[in-house]
Design a protein around this motif. Structure first.
Motif, PDB file in Angstrom:
ATOM      1  N   GLY A 157      37.264  38.745  40.401  1.00  0.00           N
ATOM      2  CA  GLY A 157      36.877  38.891  39.001  1.00  0.00           C
ATOM      3  C   GLY A 157      37.960  39.648  38.251  1.00  0.00           C
ATOM      4  O   GLY A 157      39.042  39.913  38.792  1.00  0.00           O
ATOM      5  N   TYR A 169      38.596  42.374  34.451  1.00  0.00           N
ATOM      6  CA  TYR A 169      38.060  43.031  33.247  1.00  0.00           C
ATOM      7  C   TYR A 169      39.229  43.361  32.325  1.00  0.00           C
ATOM      8  O   TYR A 169      40.388  43.424  32.747  1.00  0.00           O
ATOM      9  CB  TYR A 169      37.277  44.293  33.613  1.00  0.00           C
ATOM     10  CG  TYR A 169      38.112  45.389  34.251  1.00  0.00           C
ATOM     11  CD1 TYR A 169      38.713  46.383  33.469  1.00  0.00           C
ATOM     12  CD2 TYR A 169      38.286  45.426  35.630  1.00  0.00           C
ATOM     13  CE1 TYR A 169      39.469  47.377  34.063  1.00  0.00           C
ATOM     14  CE2 TYR A 169      39.040  46.417  36.226  1.00  0.00           C
ATOM     15  CZ  TYR A 169      39.628  47.399  35.436  1.00  0.00           C
ATOM     16  OH  TYR A 169      40.387  48.387  36.013  1.00  0.00           O
ATOM     17  N   SER A 171      41.170  33.705  33.381  1.00  0.00           N
ATOM     18  CA  SER A 171      40.460  33.665  34.668  1.00  0.00           C
ATOM     19  C   SER A 171      41.475  33.520  35.793  1.00  0.00           C
ATOM     20  O   SER A 171      42.605  33.078  35.579  1.00  0.00           O
ATOM     21  CB  SER A 171      39.471  32.500  34.685  1.00  0.00           C
ATOM     22  OG  SER A 171      40.168  31.261  34.565  1.00  0.00           O
TER      23      SER A 171
END
Length: 922
Positions: free
Chosen positions: A827, A829, A899
């Motif tokens: 992931g 952020y 991404s």
């Protein structure tokens, strides 16, 4: 059969006494009558189907003789007889043909039928005397060349007091006269077996009788010899290949039942005769690639150097070339092995449970022994493939006294890279060379001097972006001495120098990082055969290491790289070892050993000091300077070794083993896998040696007269001293490397299954391994267990050979393995300035795609005419038949939407055809 023994003796005794009395009372005429009465009788017995018992009963009913037998001992199947004017011996030989029975005759009147072993055990003197007479009468008139019938050994007078005959002899190569070390001699349907010593000598103890000996050695198959033992004696055996007998030969260097009879746990012996038939990358026979067919042995894929054993790292394997240790087992980034198959004598892989004479590594020992040159005549062998070529020369310097062997290989692969469709590959280049030279001098009957050298060079350049360059130089001297029939030994001296460099070729960051390792080894070893059932081995091994941990220098005038270097490190590793092999009984044998190692890390050098002796980044509070030869730190390690084998029956056994191992020299790398230029690190005060316990338990069974081998083995390894790297560790030319390393423990366990059919039109092997390899280190993964870099739970290999005739072999090889673990972003952020920061998984919590590949090969072997001076063979192979793009690694890039995108790096993503032509002289 035991019930017949007293009856037979009573009859023999009564017959002798009655003869003496008749002659004494009635005079010479009566004695002449007796002699006439005992003239050999003849027999006419013709029947298309008759039982052996009925045939013997007819003899007793119709002839003036007496045959003693026990019907239960006779085979139940009927036989066909066509005997006309046959003597009793001819008749009994025909009746007992195909059985394990024999007979004793006394003056052509009394016959006792039974097992030769049973008879010999129960009444030695009379039986041996009768057999001696019979053998003397049956001896062939001549014995020129290879006898067509059985070999007759010994005389009655040479038997031991226990009724046993001692058979000794030497096993040699029929064409060269070279002796075979480790050739096996097995007696069919008997527990007697032996292996030849360093001078090719063997010894067996047998009761008088008829036997079939099976003599096996690598490349010579299982040779059978029929013998009739009358007493102690010598029986030398010369092995030679025979084109007309290949269908009956099991091409193996082991005894037919080695799978169930071997005592040492966790050992695999490579069948060198099959190497050139295996599908290979670019047609080059490869020892390391052949090892990958065995359970418990794997690699992480194409482009990875070395191999992994039972989850261990590649530097945890001790790679031997005779007594010298190689630092790197691969050429061309793992595509070719550093071992030249043309000069190899034997290959043994010890998986964790290693004999006491080996040490210094945690996981395994690859013991590769090179062969001597031909002592009789000159021989040449050469091969040429699409990207490699090789040549081997051997022959006598002084016939039967001294010999040489030279082997060299080189690559010329750049032309193949130019054919690639990818520009980066077109602009790349690769090259390797290696050479072996060995000189052997026999001094008298009991001494041998061996001098040998090895050198290799590797270069790889990728698109003028980065490059590797590494080389090995090694020399060895070995003295072998036989002190007596039971005592022999050897002394070896080894020097090795391994140097490597890694270069960044981009102008502004251009740099060259060099490192290397030198060592000198002295290893005296002695062997003592105390009894037939007990052998001792002992010795010393002293290693002196000098390691260059790394130096960095700018590689262009535009480079911004600052030069830096670390001081060489020194260490001494001294070990004493001893072992005993003891056959407790015919079923139970043990091999026990003990190795003690004293390791000393020596000056000159500087040792950093830290608060509370805990290395942390920026935490150096002082340092201590040591002079040359000063002791900086030391470690002691006691390493017991034990293997046991219990034979359940004639074709099944259980094997168990335990070994304590220690490793004081480790490879440093933080990439997905080590590279040839990865540096080596000696154990220091803050970087302790690796220590582990290894146990294994296996069940092995043979079927189809030892042609089918089945095995199941479980293993476990507990590593109670292990280290790994902090996240984002800096290890290259780091003067405080200990701050990048965290200490913990590890574990590995698994199940290995294997099935092998050795000969037949369709033969091959299957192997499956389930394994788990994990680590637990404070500061990594929250202090919980995580997968090691080489954890691959499932590994399956199937190799199928189709041999429609002697010359042609079609081989298919399929490999499947679980993808190795990696640490990957899961992931991301965003921070205030808009940058996307990836969030990574736990250490090695994600796996790359599974690996699988199919290879095919066709081999047209040498011709049947063994008299031809020049013989040729061809091998055509397809590597990666269906063009699988197996991932070597997976790297991540950021998409426009920020991404994470996974990208697969496949070193080989297409089929690779190859054709190799081999030529050799005899």
């Amino acid at each position: 059969m035991k019930q017949l023994i007293p009856i037979a003796f009573l009859i023999l005794l009564c017959t002798c006494v009655s003869d003496i009395l008749i002659c004494a009372i009635a005079g010479p005429d009566a004695c002449n009558g007796i002699s006439a009465q005992r003239a050999p009788v003849t027999l006419n017995l013709t029947d298309a189907s008759i039982s052996r018992a009925e045939a013997l009963r007819q003899i007793n009913a119709n002839l003036p003789v007496k045959v003693f037998f026990e019907e239960d001992q006779l085979p139940k199947s009927d036989i066909s007889l066509d005997l006309k004017d046959a003597t009793m011996r001819e008749a009994l030989d025909a009746i007992l043909k195909g059985s394990v029975l024999d007979f004793v005759d006394y003056r052509d009147r009394v016959y006792v039928i039974g097992s030769a072993i049973t008879i010999g055990t129960e009444f030695d003197a009379a039986y041996y005397a009768a057999v001696a007479d019979r053998i003397e009468e049956d001896l062939p008139a001549t014995s020129q060349g290879e006898p067509s019938g059985p070999a007759y050994i010994g005389t009655l007078e040479s038997l031991g007091a226990d009724g046993l005959a001692t058979i000794t002899g030497k096993i040699t190569d029929q064409s060269t006269g070279e002796t075979f070390i480790g050739a096996t001699v097995q007696v069919e349907n008997n527990t007697a077996a032996a292996a030849t010593d360093i001078d090719g000598n063997y010894e067996l103890k047998l009761r008088p009788g008829s036997y079939t000996m099976i003599i096996s050695y690598v490349g010579f198959g299982a040779n059978r010899r029929e013998i009739k033992v009358n007493g102690s004696g010598e029986y030398d055996i010369a092995l030679g290949a025979s084109g007309t007998n290949l269908q009956e030969i099991v091409v193996t260097e082991q005894a037919a039942d080695a799978n169930v009879n071997r005592v040492q746990a966790g050992v695999q012996r490579l069948d060198l005769a099959q190497l050139e038939k295996l599908p290979t990358f670019m047609g080059e026979a490869d020892v390391v690639k052949a090892l990958l067919l065995n359970p418990g042995v794997s690699s992480i894929g194409e482009g990875a150097s070395g191999f992994n054993v039972r989850g261990g790292e590649i530097d945890q394997n001790l790679l031997l070339m005779d007594n010298g240790a190689l630092i790197n087992s691969s050429h061309a980034l793992g595509f070719f092995s550093t071992y030249n198959a043309d000069v190899i004598k034997s290959v043994d892989l010890y998986k964790a449970n290693m004999p006491a004479r080996f040490g210094g590594r945690l996981a395994s020992v690859l013991d590769v022994q090179l062969r001597d040159g031909n002592f009789d005549h000159f021989r040449v062998k050469a091969g040429i493939g699409p990207v490699t070529g090789k040549v081997m020369l051997e022959g006598p310097i002084v016939k039967d006294r001294s010999s040489f062997i030279f082997g060299a290989r080189s690559s010329y692969a750049d032309w193949a890279l130019k054919l690639a469709s990818v520009d980066e590959v077109k602009n790349s280049s690769t090259f390797f060379f290696d050479g072996n030279l060995r000189f052997t001098q026999r001094i008298g009957e009991n001494s041998t001097l061996i001098l040998q050298g090895y050198g290799s060079q590797d270069e790889f350049n990728y698109n003028e972006t980065f490059a590797f360059d590494y080389q090995t130089t090694m020399g060895q001297a070995t003295w072998k001495q036989i002190f007596s029939d039971k005592l022999y030994g050897d002394l070896s001296l080894v020097f090795s120098d391994y140097q490597s460099s890694q270069s960044d070729l981009r102008a502004l960051t251009a740099e060259q990082v060099d490192n290397g390792i030198q060592y000198f080894t002295i290893k005296p070893k002695i062997n003592f055969d105390a009894t037939e059932k007990m052998q001792f081995e002992g010795g010393l091994e002293i290693n002196r290491f000098t390691v260059n941990p790394g130096s960095r220098a700018p590689a262009s005038d535009e480079s911004f790289v600052d030069p830096a270097g670390l001081e060489d490190e020194q260490a001494m590793e001294a070990s004493a070892f001893g072992s005993v092999d003891y056959a407790v009984s015919d079923r139970f044998s043990i091999s026990a050993g003990l190795r003690y190692t004293n390791y000393r890390f020596l000056g000159p050098g500087t040792e950093n000091l830290y608060e509370d002796d805990i290395p942390v980044r920026g935490g150096i509070i002082d340092s201590v300077r040591y002079g040359s030869g000063d002791l900086i730190t030391s470690f002691n390690s006691l390493q017991p070794r034990l293997s046991m084998r219990f034979r359940l029956n004639g074709n099944a056994s259980i094997r168990a083993g335990y070994g304590r191992t220690a490793q004081f020299l480790n490879q440093i790398y933080v990439s997905d896998s080590p590279t040839p230029s990865s540096q080596y690190q000696l154990a220091t005060r803050y970087i302790p040696p690796f220590l582990s316990h290894n146990v294994s338990l296996g069940y092995f069974i043979n079927k189809d007269n030892n042609n089918v081998e089945l095995g199941a083995e479980i293993y476990a390894r507990q590593i109670d001293e292990l280290w790994d790297y902090r996240d984002f560790a800096e290890v290259i030319v780091n003067p405080s490397l200990e701050t990048e390393i965290l200490i913990g423990e590890g574990r590995a366990y698994g199940l290995e299954l294997s099935a092998k059919r050795k000969v037949g039109t369709l033969n091959g092997l299957l192997s499956y391994t389930y394994s788990s390899t994990q680590r637990k280190i404070a500061g990594i993964n929250g202090g919980e267990y995580y997968n090691s870099n080489f954890d691959k739970p499932h590994n399956f290999v199937a190799t199928i050979n189709w041999n429609p005739n002697k010359r042609n072999t079609l081989t298919a090889n399929f490999t499947y393995g679980t993808g190795r673990p990696v640490t990957a972003p899961v992931g991301s952020y965003r921070v205030e300035n808009g940058l996307s920061v990836p969030v990574y998984s736990d250490r090695n919590a994600v796996r790359i795609p599974d690996y699988h590949r199919l290879d095919l090969a066709y081999t047209l072997g040498k011709g049947y005419d063994e008299t031809k001076k020049v013989q040729t063979s061809w091998t055509i192979s397809l590597y990666n038949v269906y063009g699988r793009k197996n991932a070597f690694s997976v790297y991540y890039t950021q998409a426009p939407d920020r991404s994470n995108v996974a990208n697969r790096l496949a070193v080989l993503g297409t089929v690779f055809p190859a054709i190799t032509f081999n030529i050799e002289t005899r």
